[in-house]
Design a protein around this motif. Structure first.
Motif, PDB file in Angstrom:
ATOM      1  N   UNK A 151      22.598  95.966  25.563  1.00  0.00           N
ATOM      2  CA  UNK A 151      23.781  95.112  25.664  1.00  0.00           C
ATOM      3  C   UNK A 151      23.484  93.706  25.160  1.00  0.00           C
ATOM      4  N   UNK A 152      22.241  93.278  25.296  1.00  0.00           N
ATOM      5  CA  UNK A 152      21.852  91.937  24.871  1.00  0.00           C
ATOM      6  C   UNK A 152      22.085  91.772  23.366  1.00  0.00           C
ATOM      7  N   UNK A 153      22.728  90.674  23.000  1.00  0.00           N
ATOM      8  CA  UNK A 153      23.038  90.412  21.596  1.00  0.00           C
ATOM      9  C   UNK A 153      21.788  89.916  20.877  1.00  0.00           C
ATOM     10  N   UNK A 154      21.454  90.635  19.811  1.00  0.00           N
ATOM     11  CA  UNK A 154      20.398  90.223  18.879  1.00  0.00           C
ATOM     12  C   UNK A 154      20.982  90.454  17.494  1.00  0.00           C
ATOM     13  N   UNK A 155      21.460  89.382  16.920  1.00  0.00           N
ATOM     14  CA  UNK A 155      22.268  89.426  15.712  1.00  0.00           C
ATOM     15  C   UNK A 155      21.433  89.682  14.454  1.00  0.00           C
ATOM     16  N   UNK A 156      21.652  90.816  13.771  1.00  0.00           N
ATOM     17  CA  UNK A 156      20.911  91.106  12.546  1.00  0.00           C
ATOM     18  C   UNK A 156      21.430  90.332  11.332  1.00  0.00           C
ATOM     19  N   UNK A 157      22.635  89.784  11.416  1.00  0.00           N
ATOM     20  CA  UNK A 157      23.222  89.088  10.281  1.00  0.00           C
ATOM     21  C   UNK A 157      22.732  87.653  10.135  1.00  0.00           C
ATOM     22  N   UNK A 158      22.239  87.076  11.221  1.00  0.00           N
ATOM     23  CA  UNK A 158      21.749  85.706  11.170  1.00  0.00           C
ATOM     24  C   UNK A 158      20.312  85.562  11.659  1.00  0.00           C
ATOM     25  N   UNK A 159      19.749  86.606  12.244  1.00  0.00           N
ATOM     26  CA  UNK A 159      18.358  86.556  12.681  1.00  0.00           C
ATOM     27  C   UNK A 159      18.089  85.396  13.612  1.00  0.00           C
ATOM     28  N   UNK A 160      16.960  84.739  13.405  1.00  0.00           N
ATOM     29  CA  UNK A 160      16.545  83.659  14.306  1.00  0.00           C
ATOM     30  C   UNK A 160      17.463  82.440  14.232  1.00  0.00           C
ATOM     31  N   UNK A 161      18.227  82.311  13.138  1.00  0.00           N
ATOM     32  CA  UNK A 161      19.110  81.160  12.994  1.00  0.00           C
ATOM     33  C   UNK A 161      20.198  81.148  14.077  1.00  0.00           C
ATOM     34  N   UNK A 162      20.755  82.315  14.401  1.00  0.00           N
ATOM     35  CA  UNK A 162      21.787  82.425  15.435  1.00  0.00           C
ATOM     36  C   UNK A 162      21.657  83.795  16.098  1.00  0.00           C
ATOM     37  N   UNK A 163      20.561  84.008  16.744  1.00  0.00           N
ATOM     38  CA  UNK A 163      20.234  85.346  17.249  1.00  0.00           C
ATOM     39  C   UNK A 163      21.181  85.864  18.326  1.00  0.00           C
ATOM     40  N   UNK A 164      21.858  84.982  19.037  1.00  0.00           N
ATOM     41  CA  UNK A 164      22.734  85.443  20.122  1.00  0.00           C
ATOM     42  C   UNK A 164      24.214  85.344  19.775  1.00  0.00           C
ATOM     43  N   UNK A 165      24.536  85.069  18.527  1.00  0.00           N
ATOM     44  CA  UNK A 165      25.938  84.986  18.124  1.00  0.00           C
ATOM     45  C   UNK A 165      26.539  86.380  18.093  1.00  0.00           C
ATOM     46  N   UNK A 166      27.554  86.606  18.881  1.00  0.00           N
ATOM     47  CA  UNK A 166      28.221  87.890  18.881  1.00  0.00           C
ATOM     48  C   UNK A 166      28.693  88.281  20.254  1.00  0.00           C
ATOM     49  N   UNK A 167      29.328  89.446  20.304  1.00  0.00           N
ATOM     50  CA  UNK A 167      29.824  89.949  21.576  1.00  0.00           C
ATOM     51  C   UNK A 167      29.744  91.462  21.593  1.00  0.00           C
ATOM     52  N   UNK A 168      29.731  91.994  22.790  1.00  0.00           N
ATOM     53  CA  UNK A 168      29.715  93.444  22.976  1.00  0.00           C
ATOM     54  C   UNK A 168      31.134  93.954  22.868  1.00  0.00           C
ATOM     55  N   UNK A 169      31.375  94.931  21.980  1.00  0.00           N
ATOM     56  CA  UNK A 169      32.724  95.497  21.828  1.00  0.00           C
ATOM     57  C   UNK A 169      32.913  96.758  22.649  1.00  0.00           C
TER      58      UNK A 169
END
Length: 170
Positions: free
Chosen positions: A149-167
């Motif tokens: 469930x934890x957000x680890x964003x593959x589109x921004x990596x370390x730059x914005x690793x938690x950007x996103x939401x669970x759908x």
């Protein structure tokens, strides 16, 4: 009248059983499991800004997509499979030609979209989560699959690793 009702019920039962068996035989569990394993490796590498690791996992994913003939065993669904399969191959080819991590990430959203469709179409119960980043894909947003469930964003990596939401969970 009672015999007619019994006959109709019997035909319905037989038809339902046959359709259920065909539906159960329609799954491509092994193929999908292999794809998911490689996909999650690609995702982890992108989260960690590891271009070479993502390309390596993509190579295994690509091999499974291009060499597995499991999809050809269902002529009654061949058009649906061909459309889905060709879209996935195009996305994989685009990702394989990526010269940098940003290009690979741009193709990853197409791969993710097709794989999410495949998992949902197969009705396979997983513990996967569909996650969404509204900023990815030039602000159009993009989804991906995750084991957690934890957000680890593959589109921004370390730059914005938690950007996103669970759908959703699938």
């Amino acid at each position: 009248m009672k015999k007619l009702f019994i006959l109709i019920a019997l035909v319905f039962l037989i038809t339902s059983t046959i359709l259920a068996q065909e539906s159960g035989n329609h799954q491509h569990s092994e193929h999908l499991e292999t794809l998911l394993t490689e996909y999650l490796e690609i995702k982890r590498a992108l989260v960690n800004d590891n271009f070479e690791g993502a390309k390596s996992a993509l190579q295994s994913f690509s091999q499974e997509i291009t060499t597995n003939n499991e999809m050809k065993h269902h002529p009654e669904h061949s058009l649906m499979h061909e459309t889905h399969h060709s879209t996935m191959i195009t996305a994989v080819e685009s990702a394989s030609n990526a010269e940098n991590i940003d290009q690979l990430r741009n193709s990853f959203d197409e791969i993710s979209a097709e794989l999410i469709k495949a998992v949902k179409n197969q009705n396979i119960k997983t513990n996967l989560h569909v996650q969404f980043c509204p900023m990815a894909d030039n602000g159009d947003g993009a989804r991906w699959l995750s084991e957690n469930e934890e957000i680890k964003n593959p589109y921004y990596g370390s730059m914005m690793s938690t950007c996103g939401s669970l759908q959703e969970q699938i």
